[in-house]
Write an enzyme that holds these catalytic residues in place. Structure first.
Site, PDB file in Angstrom:
ATOM      1  N   HIS A 197      -6.750  48.650  73.282  1.00 34.29           N
ATOM      2  CA  HIS A 197      -7.184  50.035  73.092  1.00 34.29           C
ATOM      3  C   HIS A 197      -6.277  50.791  72.117  1.00 34.29           C
ATOM      4  O   HIS A 197      -6.273  52.018  72.098  1.00 34.29           O
ATOM      5  CB  HIS A 197      -7.261  50.778  74.432  1.00 34.29           C
ATOM      6  N   ARG A 243      -2.247  66.975  67.005  1.00 39.23           N
ATOM      7  CA  ARG A 243      -1.116  66.579  66.161  1.00 39.23           C
ATOM      8  C   ARG A 243      -1.648  65.829  64.956  1.00 39.23           C
ATOM      9  O   ARG A 243      -2.854  65.628  64.818  1.00 39.23           O
ATOM     10  CB  ARG A 243      -0.181  65.663  66.952  1.00 39.23           C
ATOM     11  N   LYS A 258      -8.541  55.628  82.341  1.00 38.32           N
ATOM     12  CA  LYS A 258      -7.754  56.218  81.252  1.00 38.32           C
ATOM     13  C   LYS A 258      -6.744  57.212  81.810  1.00 38.32           C
ATOM     14  O   LYS A 258      -7.002  57.893  82.808  1.00 38.32           O
ATOM     15  CB  LYS A 258      -8.665  56.946  80.259  1.00 38.32           C
ATOM     16  N   LYS A 296      -7.207  65.108  79.474  1.00 43.53           N
ATOM     17  CA  LYS A 296      -8.521  64.693  78.986  1.00 43.53           C
ATOM     18  C   LYS A 296      -9.632  65.155  79.919  1.00 43.53           C
ATOM     19  O   LYS A 296     -10.755  65.414  79.474  1.00 43.53           O
ATOM     20  CB  LYS A 296      -8.555  63.180  78.814  1.00 43.53           C
ATOM     21  N   GLY A 303      -2.734  56.297  72.728  1.00 36.64           N
ATOM     22  CA  GLY A 303      -2.136  55.083  72.198  1.00 36.64           C
ATOM     23  C   GLY A 303      -2.429  53.844  73.023  1.00 36.64           C
ATOM     24  O   GLY A 303      -1.731  52.838  72.924  1.00 36.64           O
ATOM     25  N   GLY A 304      -3.475  53.885  73.880  1.00 34.52           N
ATOM     26  CA  GLY A 304      -3.833  52.722  74.675  1.00 34.52           C
ATOM     27  C   GLY A 304      -3.043  52.574  75.957  1.00 34.52           C
ATOM     28  O   GLY A 304      -3.323  51.693  76.770  1.00 34.52           O
ATOM     29  N   GLU A 333     -11.858  62.993  68.438  1.00 35.00           N
ATOM     30  CA  GLU A 333     -12.253  61.595  68.526  1.00 35.00           C
ATOM     31  C   GLU A 333     -13.552  61.466  69.314  1.00 35.00           C
ATOM     32  O   GLU A 333     -13.730  62.099  70.356  1.00 35.00           O
ATOM     33  CB  GLU A 333     -11.143  60.778  69.179  1.00 35.00           C
ATOM     34  N   HIS A 341     -15.465  53.725  67.369  1.00 36.32           N
ATOM     35  CA  HIS A 341     -14.508  54.817  67.529  1.00 36.32           C
ATOM     36  C   HIS A 341     -14.465  55.594  66.207  1.00 36.32           C
ATOM     37  O   HIS A 341     -13.914  55.120  65.216  1.00 36.32           O
ATOM     38  CB  HIS A 341     -13.126  54.260  67.862  1.00 36.32           C
TER      39      HIS A 341
END
Length: 665
Positions: free
Chosen positions: A224, A281, A147, A116, A153-154, A264, A197
């Protein structure tokens, strides 16, 4: 041309891909770990290959085993699904090196978005707005979000509100990220507690065409992780929607993307948006896009992988679709995952499974489980995705809430009640959405259900009697006699004692003077209360009794009429809420602790779960350490309240002084 496809995944997403393969005449290959030997995705595949072991690290995360499975089964293509190795550039490279078709973007594109931090750098260079914080956060940066640089997926995410919390948050996030993604790299970014989001579904081909196939709002989250998603994102000004789509397309073009992907964004209250990440994906929430566009996104993935060309323009979206993720978890207990046997799952009114369906409105069910499936600690706690589509958003929300209410779910506790309340909440219906929605409305969403458990207990007793009777109804007497007696315990711990008689004049039940028995069978009971009829469908699994009615579900445990004495757990004992592995301990015996202080962490279902001190006091016993595996109910530690601890200490001191005095004399 693809002839046989292996899905390097399990559960719901494997079944979803298999459905499209059957439509296209493509043979299917499943892989499975030992706990999944009898799973639905294994039964449905044309061929299945065992991956020996249980833990994901030994099975679904073993690229070498999966490629060997593809070769053994004669597959010529691999679809990664989502999670596990789906965003692993090395796996994609290995698949291609084995001469197999990879259903996904080029490895270079996966690598570019795999971190990220690197993704943000690339997006900033492409002119896409990003959120950033310097390497050394200050008070001005609070609150912030830690993060994981890899995965999603949190997992590996922690909210930090004071700088004093940062070291522990970093350590915890690194540990969780390393276990989930194989990388402990983490970073910090500003935390916008009331941001939305928003994500954009992308599809790109090898001919240079990139399409934005609409947007989704995924703001309703816990830990999250998304819980409720919908398409299109409601209430977006058209200018913002247009700019979001353009930014998403620019992001895909910047890395030479092909296949399905999702950009996102975080939409701030002031209307500005910022790039969060790009998922290389298919997303868990892709069904809502399929329902409003009529597209089969898996079919498009396969077509792109075969060199096909996308249409010049994306099709228009029609109506609204909302998806609810049904989890085996307890929202009242910090979303603790639940395990056990799923005895029965049924969604009345389902129009289609794993497909877009037809008509202006309908219900879709995407599930990786079936009757008898085991819900274990090895995998994510999601049981199913329930999707409703309709011409309008209120209609879709109403349809979905009603479907969840009527669903028959017999087994571990689920988040069904919270989902239905959220879908019916005035703030949700008014589209006042943000990532803190569930926390903001927690009191209303998790309050005890207003159900008539005593009446349900009466229905359970009557059904039990009907199951055992021969000839005359159980409890029927020509002469007065003692009433029939049954005892039940509800999920909240409350107990009910049912006393009733069946006489010539009908039902006589203590505490229910205005109740008339209309029908009583082993699986169905109808009672009339004050002129209103209430019907219950019943199912028994050992001592557990599940009662389903249009107003909701009730679970009772049948108790013995004369229970044996019960062993009492020591006061202050901390019990394991789930099966798992102790990964860290943060306190020592004899240490004074405060209420809410983390004492240790359990790892289960890919997440770490804190076990905290229930009160101020002293940690007097610690029975586990890192690496210990525990079952539900295992005593982990004992915290004695301050007054008790001080009393014990005083007694010990008195004894020591007495002993010293005796020695002196």
């Amino acid at each position: 041309m693809i002839t046989s496809l292996l899905v390097a995944n399990r559960g719901e997403i494997a079944r979803r891909v298999f459905r499209t393969c059957r439509d296209l005449g493509i043979a299917t290959v499943a892989v499975y770990a030992d706990p999944d030997a009898d799973a639905p995705h294994v039964r449905e595949a044309d061929t299945a290959v065992r991956l020996p072991g249980a833990a994901p690290a030994d099975t679904y995360l073993r690229a070498d085993l999966i490629i060997a499975a593809a070769r053994a089964a004669g597959a010529d293509a691999v679809h990664p699904g989502y999670g596990f190795l789906s965003e692993n550039a090395e796996f994609a490279t290995a698949v291609l090196a084995a001469g197999l078709t990879w259903i996904g973007p080029p490895p270079a594109a996966i690598a570019a978005m795999g971190s990220k931090t690197e993704a943000k750098r690339l997006m900033a260079a492409a002119g896409v707005p990003v959120l950033t914080i310097g390497e050394r956060p200050t008070e001005a940066d609070l609150p912030l979000l830690v993060k994981a640089a890899a995965g999603g997926g949190g997992r590996g995410m922690r909210v930090v509100r004071t700088l004093a919390e940062l070291p522990q948050a970093l350590a915890s996030a690194r540990a969780e990220a390393a276990k989930a993604f194989g990388s402990d790299e983490v970073f910090c970014e500003p935390y916008l507690p009331t941001g939305r989001h928003i994500e954009v579904q992308l599809m790109a081909d090898t001919h240079g065409r990139v399409l934005a196939l609409g947007d989704r709002d995924c703001s309703l989250q816990r830990r999250h992780q998304k819980v409720i998603e919908e398409a299109p994102a409601p209430g977006l000004p058209e200018a913002v929607r247009r700019d979001l789509h353009a930014a998403a397309v620019a992001a895909a073009r910047a890395i030479g993307y092909t296949g399905a992907g999702t950009a996102e964004f975080l939409l701030a209250p002031d209307g500005r948006f910022y790039f969060l990440e790009m998922n290389t994906r298919l997303q868990v929430e892709h069904p809502v896009t399929e329902c409003v566009t009529g597209l089969d996104l898996v079919a498009l993935q396969l077509a792109v992988a075969e060199g096909g060309e996308l249409p010049e323009q994306a099709p228009p979206s029609t109506g609204c679709a909302i998806e609810a993720r049904l989890y085996a978890e307890d929202p009242d207990q910090d979303w603790q995952p639940q395990t056990g046997t799923l005895h029965h799952i049924e969604l009345p009114g389902t129009v289609v499974e794993f497909g877009t369906g037809a008509g202006p409105a309908g219900l879709r069910l995407d599930s990786g489980v079936s009757d008898g499936s085991a819900v274990t600690v090895h995998y994510d706690a999601m049981l199913a995705k329930v999707i409703a589509w309709a011409p309008t958003r209120p209609a879709a929300a109403r349809l979905l809430a009603d479907a969840l209410t009527r669903a028959r779910l017999h087994g571990p506790l689920t988040n069904r009640e919270l989902l239905t309340r959220a879908l019916r909440h005035p703030a949700f219906l008014a589209a006042r959405l943000h990532t803190g929605f569930l926390a903001e409305h927690a009191a209303e969403l998790t309050a005890p259900a207003d159900k008539d458990a005593p009446l349900a207990a009466l229905a359970a007793a009557l059904a039990d009697a009907a199951a055992r009777r021969t000839g005359l109804p159980s409890g029927w007497r020509n002469l007065p006699s003692q009433p029939q007696l049954k005892r039940y315990r509800a999920a909240d711990g409350s107990e009910f004692e049912v006393r009733y008689r069946l006489t010539r004049d009908g039902l006589r039940a203590e505490g229910h003077p205005d109740t008339r028995l209309v029908e009583a069978g082993p699986d169905r009971v109808v009672l009339e209360v004050g002129g209103l009829r209430r019907g219950y469908l019943l199912a028994r699994y050992g001592s557990a009794v599940h009662l389903d009615s249009p107003s909701g579900a009730t679970v009772l445990t049948a108790l013995d009429r004369f229970p044996d004495p019960v062993e009492h757990t020591e006061p202050g004992a901390l019990l394991a809420p789930m099966p798992g592995t102790v990964v860290r301990v943060a306190a020592a015996v004899g240490e004074r602790v405060t209420a809410g202080q983390p004492l240790l962490w359990l790892e289960a279902m890919k997440m770490e779960h804190r076990i905290t001190a229930p009160t101020d006091g002293t940690l007097t016993e610690l029975f586990v350490g890192p690496g210990h595996q525990v079952e539900p109910g295992t005593v982990l530690a004992v915290v004695a309240e301050s007054v008790v601890a001080e009393s014990v200490a005083a007694e010990q001191l008195t004894e020591q002084l007495a002993e010293q005095a005796a020695e002196t004399t």
